[in-house]
Each structure stands twice: as C-alpha cells, then as structure tokens.
Write an enzyme that holds these catalytic residues in place. Structure first.
Site, mmCIF file in Angstrom:
data_model
loop_
_atom_site.group_PDB
_atom_site.id
_atom_site.type_symbol
_atom_site.label_atom_id
_atom_site.label_comp_id
_atom_site.label_asym_id
_atom_site.label_seq_id
_atom_site.Cartn_x
_atom_site.Cartn_y
_atom_site.Cartn_z
ATOM 1 N N GLY A 33 5.329 -5.039 11.038
ATOM 2 C CA GLY A 33 5.909 -4.340 12.175
ATOM 3 C C GLY A 33 7.302 -3.814 11.897
ATOM 4 N N SER A 34 7.811 -3.017 12.835
ATOM 5 C CA SER A 34 9.076 -2.321 12.619
ATOM 6 C C SER A 34 10.267 -3.266 12.527
ATOM 7 C CB SER A 34 9.310 -1.303 13.747
ATOM 8 O OG SER A 34 9.351 -1.951 15.015
ATOM 9 N N THR A 35 10.267 -4.339 13.325
ATOM 10 C CA THR A 35 11.390 -5.278 13.265
ATOM 11 C C THR A 35 11.346 -6.091 11.985
ATOM 12 O OG1 THR A 35 11.373 -5.422 15.684
ATOM 13 C CG2 THR A 35 12.616 -7.093 14.504
ATOM 14 N N ASP A 87 8.474 -13.052 11.344
ATOM 15 C CA ASP A 87 7.578 -12.041 11.899
ATOM 16 C C ASP A 87 8.118 -11.563 13.241
ATOM 17 O OD1 ASP A 87 5.402 -10.364 12.141
ATOM 18 O OD2 ASP A 87 3.923 -11.929 11.713
ATOM 19 N N ALA A 89 7.312 -9.682 17.229
ATOM 20 C CA ALA A 89 6.460 -9.995 18.380
ATOM 21 C C ALA A 89 6.506 -8.836 19.358
ATOM 22 C CB ALA A 89 6.917 -11.276 19.064
ATOM 23 N N GLY A 103 0.351 -4.293 15.980
ATOM 24 C CA GLY A 103 0.034 -3.634 14.719
ATOM 25 C C GLY A 103 -1.326 -4.010 14.170
ATOM 26 N N GLU A 109 -1.450 -12.701 10.487
ATOM 27 C CA GLU A 109 -0.139 -13.210 10.890
ATOM 28 C C GLU A 109 -0.235 -14.648 11.400
ATOM 29 O OE1 GLU A 109 2.084 -9.055 12.237
ATOM 30 O OE2 GLU A 109 0.839 -10.135 13.680
ATOM 31 N N LYS A 127 12.168 -7.550 24.704
ATOM 32 C CA LYS A 127 10.867 -8.210 24.577
ATOM 33 C C LYS A 127 10.866 -9.651 25.083
ATOM 34 C CE LYS A 127 9.251 -5.245 20.837
ATOM 35 N NZ LYS A 127 8.807 -5.149 19.428
#
Length: 230
Positions: A33-35, A87, A89, A103, A109, A127
């Site tokens: 993911g982007s983060t 990871d 969220a 994603g 994950e 979030k």
C-alpha cells in the site's frame, strides 16, 4: 483550519517512525500500500547505509518496490519467524482493531503479520476511528462465491464483487481469487465478526485484523503511537 492528516507527509511520518523498530539482523515483513511504500523506501535507504536485514514481502507490488530499493528478500519458507511486520491499514478503531484489504493483499498480509513477533500498523490520522465502519474485504474462491455471499448476507452484510479499473470483470488477488467488499455498517464487535467470517467455507481470508501490537498515526507535524493493552 484545514485537516492535513491524510497528506503524503502524514503517511510518510508514520512509516518512517515505525522503521525505528527495525535493527540489524532482523527479518522484516513488508506490507502493501501507499503508506507502507514509504516504509520500504526508508528501509532501502538504511540498507544502502549498511543496515543488515532481510524482507518478506506481502505482494508482488511490495516485492517489486523492495527490489527497486535494494532490500535483500526472503520467504516465509526460509524465515518462518519474523521480528517485525510493518503494514498499513484502511481503518483502525480505538481498541486497535484493523480493517485491511484495500489493495487486495490481505490474505498474505495476515499470514505475514501472524508470523511476526511484532505487528506494527502505519496510518494517517484520518483512518483512526472510534468504531470500525468501512466495508470488510474478503478473498473468496471463485467456486464458492454464491455460498459466501449467502452466508455473509445472513450475518447482515451486503457484498459487492470488486471490479478492476482498466479491465472488464472482477479484481483477481495474487492468489488467483475474487475480492468482495462487504458492508456491515458500524462494527461494534470486530473480533466476533472476524470469528464468524472465518467459519464460512470458501472464504479464504477476511480483512479484519485483531493482532496489531502498535499503531503509528501520522500527522504533518507529529506521530502518535498507540500500543495494544496487554
């Protein structure tokens, strides 16, 4: 005052702070993911400076980025016990229950997070919610689609097959399965719902994670850290 908690800087701040958990000699889960991409790039920078780690990616996308960043990679077959998993969220509640799967990588994950001594989640401030309310992604065997829909509807959920942009038909996971997004409204008892979803035949994995040890919440000017109460 404008809220910048969802900015790129906020996400980067959370990811970089979480990377402070990583030390020489560690095996590290690399989320998707982007983060989390910011975390992979930060770890790559530190590897270039001499950090000695191996990474275990959770998706083809995470693997490609880690290779690009020069992080040595391994597998769960070679490293079944990881030191830390970082990871992102889609949503986190006040008790550190997590919804993941935006994603479509939540099955791998979850396997990686449960293989790690510490599961660290990185998010921006937008979030963090009092109660989970986002649709729950589920990975489903195509053969079992109708059965899973029926069982989830009996639990009060409304299922939508996720379709891809730029292609006709459903999104296919890295494991070759369908992804469905299931709306349950506010989820007041995520652990109970998670248990019920896990009992559905043909449902490979759902996106409710109840195993986060620590959550890093990024803002433009700071990072807050929440730890699960023991």
């Amino acid at each position: 005052m404008k809220d910048h908690s969802g900015s790129d800087l906020a996400r980067k701040n959370a990811a970089v702070k979480a990377c402070e958990l990583v030390e020489d000699g560690m095996a590290v889960g690399l989320g998707t993911g982007s983060t989390t991409a910011y975390a992979i790039r930060e770890l790559g920078r530190r590897v270039e400076e001499g950090l000695d780690i191996v990474g275990v990616p959770t998706s083809y996308a995470a693997e490609a980025l880690a290779i690009e960043c020069g992080i040595p990679l391994s597998t769960l077959a070679e490293c079944p016990g990881l030191d830390v998993d970082i990871d992102g969220a889609d949503q986190v509640d006040s008790a550190l229950n997590v919804i993941k799967g935006g994603g479509a990588a939540h099955t791998r994950e979850k396997v990686v997070s449960c293989s790690s001594k510490m599961f660290a989640v990185v998010i921006d401030g937008n979030k963090l919610k009092d109660v989970l309310s986002r649709s729950v992604p589920v990975e489903v065997l195509p053969y079992a689609r109708r059965l899973v829909e029926k069982k989830i509807e009996a639990l009060g959920g409304k299922c939508t097959i996720r379709t891809g942009s730029g292609k006709d038909g459903p999104v296919i996971s890295d494991n070759g399965n369908f992804i469905m997004d299931c709306d349950f409204g506010p989820i007041n008892k995520p652990a109970l719902l998670a248990e019920k979803l896990s009992q559905i035949p043909g449902l490979v994995e759902h996106g409710i994670f109840t195993n986060a040890d620590v959550v890093y919440i990024g803002y433009e000017d700071r990072v807050e850290r929440l730890e699960r109460k023991k």
